[in-house]
Design a protein around this motif. Structure first.
Motif, PDB file in Angstrom:
ATOM      1  N   TYR A  54       0.800  -1.234   0.000  1.00 38.16           N
ATOM      2  CA  TYR A  54       0.000   0.000   0.000  1.00 38.16           C
ATOM      3  C   TYR A  54       0.831   1.281   0.000  1.00 38.16           C
ATOM      4  CZ  TYR A  54      -3.664  -3.338   1.144  1.00 38.16           C
ATOM      5  OH  TYR A  54      -4.497  -4.433   1.127  1.00 38.16           O
ATOM      6  N   LYS A  55       2.155   1.168   0.083  1.00 41.23           N
ATOM      7  CA  LYS A  55       2.968   2.387   0.127  1.00 41.23           C
ATOM      8  C   LYS A  55       2.778   3.220  -1.142  1.00 41.23           C
ATOM      9  CE  LYS A  55       7.720   4.057   0.133  1.00 41.23           C
ATOM     10  NZ  LYS A  55       7.759   4.496  -1.280  1.00 41.23           N
ATOM     11  N   GLY A  56       2.771   2.576  -2.295  1.00 35.79           N
ATOM     12  CA  GLY A  56       2.608   3.309  -3.546  1.00 35.79           C
ATOM     13  C   GLY A  56       1.273   4.020  -3.619  1.00 35.79           C
ATOM     14  N   GLN A  57       0.224   3.342  -3.192  1.00 35.74           N
ATOM     15  CA  GLN A  57      -1.101   3.955  -3.174  1.00 35.74           C
ATOM     16  C   GLN A  57      -1.128   5.162  -2.236  1.00 35.74           C
ATOM     17  OE1 GLN A  57      -4.364   1.383  -1.965  1.00 35.74           O
ATOM     18  NE2 GLN A  57      -5.798   3.092  -1.862  1.00 35.74           N
ATOM     19  N   VAL A  58      -0.527   5.019  -1.073  1.00 30.78           N
ATOM     20  CA  VAL A  58      -0.457   6.121  -0.111  1.00 30.78           C
ATOM     21  C   VAL A  58       0.204   7.343  -0.745  1.00 30.78           C
ATOM     22  CG1 VAL A  58       0.721   6.921   1.986  1.00 30.78           C
ATOM     23  CG2 VAL A  58      -0.556   4.769   2.021  1.00 30.78           C
ATOM     24  N   LEU A  59       1.376   7.135  -1.338  1.00 34.28           N
ATOM     25  CA  LEU A  59       2.119   8.267  -1.893  1.00 34.28           C
ATOM     26  C   LEU A  59       1.379   8.891  -3.067  1.00 34.28           C
ATOM     27  CD1 LEU A  59       5.861   7.144  -1.805  1.00 34.28           C
ATOM     28  CD2 LEU A  59       4.488   8.226  -0.047  1.00 34.28           C
ATOM     29  N   ASN A  60       0.825   8.037  -3.943  1.00 36.66           N
ATOM     30  CA  ASN A  60       0.145   8.543  -5.125  1.00 36.66           C
ATOM     31  C   ASN A  60      -1.074   9.384  -4.746  1.00 36.66           C
ATOM     32  OD1 ASN A  60       0.281   8.412  -8.095  1.00 36.66           O
ATOM     33  ND2 ASN A  60      -1.749   7.485  -7.942  1.00 36.66           N
ATOM     34  N   GLN A  61      -1.816   8.929  -3.742  1.00 41.78           N
ATOM     35  CA  GLN A  61      -3.038   9.638  -3.381  1.00 41.78           C
ATOM     36  C   GLN A  61      -2.764  10.887  -2.543  1.00 41.78           C
ATOM     37  OE1 GLN A  61      -5.626   6.479  -1.813  1.00 41.78           O
ATOM     38  NE2 GLN A  61      -6.486   6.237  -3.865  1.00 41.78           N
ATOM     39  N   ILE A  62      -1.729  10.864  -1.707  1.00 49.35           N
ATOM     40  CA  ILE A  62      -1.357  12.096  -0.993  1.00 49.35           C
ATOM     41  C   ILE A  62      -0.892  13.148  -2.000  1.00 49.35           C
ATOM     42  CG2 ILE A  62       0.289  13.169   0.594  1.00 49.35           C
ATOM     43  CD1 ILE A  62       0.276  10.605   2.226  1.00 49.35           C
ATOM     44  N   ALA A  63      -0.026  12.732  -2.935  1.00 48.58           N
ATOM     45  CA  ALA A  63       0.481  13.671  -3.935  1.00 48.58           C
ATOM     46  C   ALA A  63      -0.660  14.259  -4.746  1.00 48.58           C
ATOM     47  CB  ALA A  63       1.485  12.972  -4.853  1.00 48.58           C
ATOM     48  N   ALA A  64      -1.637  13.416  -5.126  1.00 45.35           N
ATOM     49  CA  ALA A  64      -2.776  13.895  -5.916  1.00 45.35           C
ATOM     50  C   ALA A  64      -3.537  14.976  -5.161  1.00 45.35           C
ATOM     51  CB  ALA A  64      -3.694  12.723  -6.257  1.00 45.35           C
ATOM     52  N   LYS A  65      -3.738  14.744  -3.875  1.00 45.97           N
ATOM     53  CA  LYS A  65      -4.489  15.706  -3.057  1.00 45.97           C
ATOM     54  C   LYS A  65      -3.767  17.056  -3.007  1.00 45.97           C
ATOM     55  CE  LYS A  65      -6.183  16.512   1.673  1.00 45.97           C
ATOM     56  NZ  LYS A  65      -7.631  16.626   1.443  1.00 45.97           N
ATOM     57  N   PHE A  66      -2.449  17.024  -2.779  1.00 47.97           N
ATOM     58  CA  PHE A  66      -1.721  18.275  -2.607  1.00 47.97           C
ATOM     59  C   PHE A  66      -1.430  18.971  -3.935  1.00 47.97           C
ATOM     60  CE2 PHE A  66      -0.750  16.417   1.612  1.00 47.97           C
ATOM     61  CZ  PHE A  66      -1.237  17.456   2.374  1.00 47.97           C
ATOM     62  N   LEU A  67      -1.268  18.201  -4.998  1.00 45.67           N
ATOM     63  CA  LEU A  67      -1.106  18.838  -6.312  1.00 45.67           C
ATOM     64  C   LEU A  67      -2.372  19.612  -6.679  1.00 45.67           C
ATOM     65  CD1 LEU A  67       0.772  15.972  -8.158  1.00 45.67           C
ATOM     66  CD2 LEU A  67       1.656  18.287  -7.806  1.00 45.67           C
ATOM     67  N   LYS A  68      -3.514  19.011  -6.414  1.00 47.17           N
ATOM     68  CA  LYS A  68      -4.782  19.694  -6.691  1.00 47.17           C
ATOM     69  C   LYS A  68      -4.942  20.929  -5.805  1.00 47.17           C
ATOM     70  CE  LYS A  68      -9.770  18.823  -7.056  1.00 47.17           C
ATOM     71  NZ  LYS A  68     -10.852  17.818  -6.884  1.00 47.17           N
ATOM     72  N   ALA A  69      -4.525  20.813  -4.545  1.00 45.06           N
ATOM     73  CA  ALA A  69      -4.700  21.902  -3.580  1.00 45.06           C
ATOM     74  C   ALA A  69      -3.743  23.067  -3.815  1.00 45.06           C
ATOM     75  CB  ALA A  69      -4.521  21.376  -2.160  1.00 45.06           C
ATOM     76  N   THR A  70      -2.726  22.867  -4.651  1.00 47.96           N
ATOM     77  CA  THR A  70      -1.752  23.935  -4.911  1.00 47.96           C
ATOM     78  C   THR A  70      -1.774  24.389  -6.369  1.00 47.96           C
ATOM     79  OG1 THR A  70      -0.019  22.280  -5.284  1.00 47.96           O
ATOM     80  CG2 THR A  70      -0.181  23.215  -3.070  1.00 47.96           C
ATOM     81  N   SER A  71      -2.746  23.916  -7.147  1.00 49.05           N
ATOM     82  CA  SER A  71      -2.752  24.235  -8.581  1.00 49.05           C
ATOM     83  C   SER A  71      -3.027  25.713  -8.849  1.00 49.05           C
ATOM     84  CB  SER A  71      -3.780  23.362  -9.314  1.00 49.05           C
ATOM     85  OG  SER A  71      -5.082  23.577  -8.797  1.00 49.05           O
ATOM     86  N   ASP A  72      -3.541  26.428  -7.830  1.00 51.90           N
ATOM     87  CA  ASP A  72      -3.722  27.872  -7.990  1.00 51.90           C
ATOM     88  C   ASP A  72      -2.413  28.625  -7.822  1.00 51.90           C
ATOM     89  OD1 ASP A  72      -3.811  27.076  -5.225  1.00 51.90           O
ATOM     90  OD2 ASP A  72      -4.509  29.088  -4.700  1.00 51.90           O
ATOM     91  N   ILE A  73      -1.417  27.978  -7.211  1.00 49.61           N
ATOM     92  CA  ILE A  73      -0.107  28.608  -7.016  1.00 49.61           C
ATOM     93  C   ILE A  73       0.788  28.362  -8.218  1.00 49.61           C
ATOM     94  CG2 ILE A  73       2.021  28.568  -5.637  1.00 49.61           C
ATOM     95  CD1 ILE A  73       0.321  27.798  -3.230  1.00 49.61           C
ATOM     96  N   VAL A  74       0.838  27.112  -8.664  1.00 42.94           N
ATOM     97  CA  VAL A  74       1.684  26.725  -9.789  1.00 42.94           C
ATOM     98  C   VAL A  74       0.980  25.613 -10.560  1.00 42.94           C
ATOM     99  CG1 VAL A  74       3.015  25.259  -8.202  1.00 42.94           C
ATOM    100  CG2 VAL A  74       3.927  25.733 -10.453  1.00 42.94           C
ATOM    101  N   PRO A  75       0.928  25.710 -11.878  1.00 40.04           N
ATOM    102  CA  PRO A  75       0.340  24.616 -12.651  1.00 40.04           C
ATOM    103  C   PRO A  75       1.200  23.360 -12.506  1.00 40.04           C
ATOM    104  CG  PRO A  75       1.418  26.201 -14.102  1.00 40.04           C
ATOM    105  CD  PRO A  75       1.439  26.799 -12.734  1.00 40.04           C
ATOM    106  N   ASN A  76       0.553  22.190 -12.566  1.00 42.28           N
ATOM    107  CA  ASN A  76       1.317  20.945 -12.427  1.00 42.28           C
ATOM    108  C   ASN A  76       1.093  20.031 -13.622  1.00 42.28           C
ATOM    109  OD1 ASN A  76      -0.940  18.986 -11.768  1.00 42.28           O
ATOM    110  ND2 ASN A  76      -1.190  20.420 -10.052  1.00 42.28           N
ATOM    111  N   TRP A  77       1.820  18.937 -13.612  1.00 39.22           N
ATOM    112  CA  TRP A  77       1.904  18.059 -14.779  1.00 39.22           C
ATOM    113  C   TRP A  77       0.719  17.106 -14.925  1.00 39.22           C
ATOM    114  CZ3 TRP A  77       2.934  12.560 -14.688  1.00 39.22           C
ATOM    115  CH2 TRP A  77       2.913  12.018 -13.396  1.00 39.22           C
ATOM    116  N   VAL A  78      -0.119  16.952 -13.901  1.00 40.43           N
ATOM    117  CA  VAL A  78      -1.121  15.890 -13.858  1.00 40.43           C
ATOM    118  C   VAL A  78      -2.303  16.172 -14.796  1.00 40.43           C
ATOM    119  CG1 VAL A  78      -2.755  14.641 -12.389  1.00 40.43           C
ATOM    120  CG2 VAL A  78      -0.523  15.313 -11.485  1.00 40.43           C
TER     121      VAL A  78
END
Length: 315
Positions: A54-78
């Motif tokens: 489950y480590k990969g799932q944990v990292l992937n989903q945390i990253a997804a949450k924070f990339l979305k939450a910061t997309s107003d600061i900087v555009p991201n690759w997702v």
């Protein structure tokens, strides 16, 4: 014990390349990257012999949450996340530096400070600091991004002198790094945590600078619990951490720091399971959400099917 992904070896139509990172398998297409977050775990720039369920799932989903939450600061690759372990996004040309930012004297900075160094990556450090003290203001301590082996500390001046990043682009990277860290600290505070330090990676898609890779995960960041921080500092006690520092400390206690001639200690089933449990705990504490375990019975087939479906719908 649940199944875990040590590596994937898929072949997709129109795939033009493949890259195996420390913890990610990257499938390269003309304009896109398909990134599989495996369950590999690394410490001291060494991939440990056993994957963590489950480590990969944990990292992937945390990253997804924070990339979305910061997309107003900087555009991201997702562009999309078709599976709990998979992120698909734009294929950027990465800058060959990692932007490490530190709010506290912890980890690598504390080890260097204890060894007598007072300049880290060209940044002068205050005198009379104790481990885990807060810096007067966050400091940026970049590292080179190594394809293999260890990342190396480097100063802003060296980056510019060597032409690794242009002055104009580096100025943008610094601005983005400080703004992202401030947002990350605010979000951590809401969860009763302190974002101690982290790293960001950036790349270019055409002329646009995008945030790439993961952000604010326990692999790329260090968190303290806010409750008890001041009291622990006053008493000179260790801080309660949310990061993979517990894995590093286990390795250090067993004589391994990634140096030549050192061997990785045995990873027992109990240890692997305990690390998995800690990652799930990290997820729930950092996001404030219940972790929903994905089906791992045929985990590789599940992932391959999700990617294949996305690719077929595109074409």
């Amino acid at each position: 014990m649940s199944n875990a992904i040590k590596e994937t070896l898929f072949q997709f139509p129109n795939q033009v390349g493949f890259y195996k990172g420390k913890v990610r398998d990257v499938y390269i297409f003309d304009q896109e990257l398909v990134v599989v977050a495996s369950d590999r775990i690394s410490a001291f720039d060494v991939v440990l012999p056993r994957p963590i369920p489950y480590k990969g799932q944990v990292l992937n989903q945390i990253a997804a949450k924070f990339l979305k939450a910061t997309s107003d600061i900087v555009p991201n690759w997702v562009t999309t996340i078709p599976d709990p372990n998979v992120t698909i996004g734009r294929r950027c040309e990465p800058f060959k530096v990692e932007m490490v930012i530190r709010g506290y004297m912890a980890g690598h900075a504390a080890r260097e400070y204890a060894a007598g160094k007072r300049i880290l990556c060209g940044v002068e450090l205050p005198e009379n600091m104790r481990e885990n003290d807060r810096f007067p203001e966050p400091i940026i301590t970049p590292t080179t991004k190594a394809g293999e082996g260890h990342d190396e500390d480097i100063s802003k001046e060296e980056i510019l002198a060597q032409g690794i990043v242009s002055p104009a682009d580096y100025s943008v990277l610094e601005q983005y790094t400080r703004a992202l860290f401030q947002r990350g600290q605010e979000m951590a505070e809401e969860m009763g945590l302190i974002l101690v330090d982290t790293k960001y990676e950036f790349g270019k898609f055409g002329d646009q600078i995008l945030l790439i890779d993961e952000i604010h995960t326990p692999d790329s960041s260090r968190y303290f619990y806010a409750e008890g921080y001041e009291e622990n500092q006053q008493k000179g006690l260790p801080q309660k951490q949310l990061s993979k520092e517990f894995v590093r400390q286990w390795l250090i206690a067993n004589g391994f720091q990634g140096k030549d001639g050192q061997n990785v200690p045995e990873m027992t089933d109990n240890l692997v399971e305990s690390i998995s449990d800690r990652y799930i705990e990290l997820y729930e504490k950092i996001t404030g959400e219940k972790f929903l375990k994905a089906n791992t019975e045929e985990i590789e087939a599940r992932i391959e099917a999700a990617i294949s479906t996305y690719l077929s719908q595109k074409n």
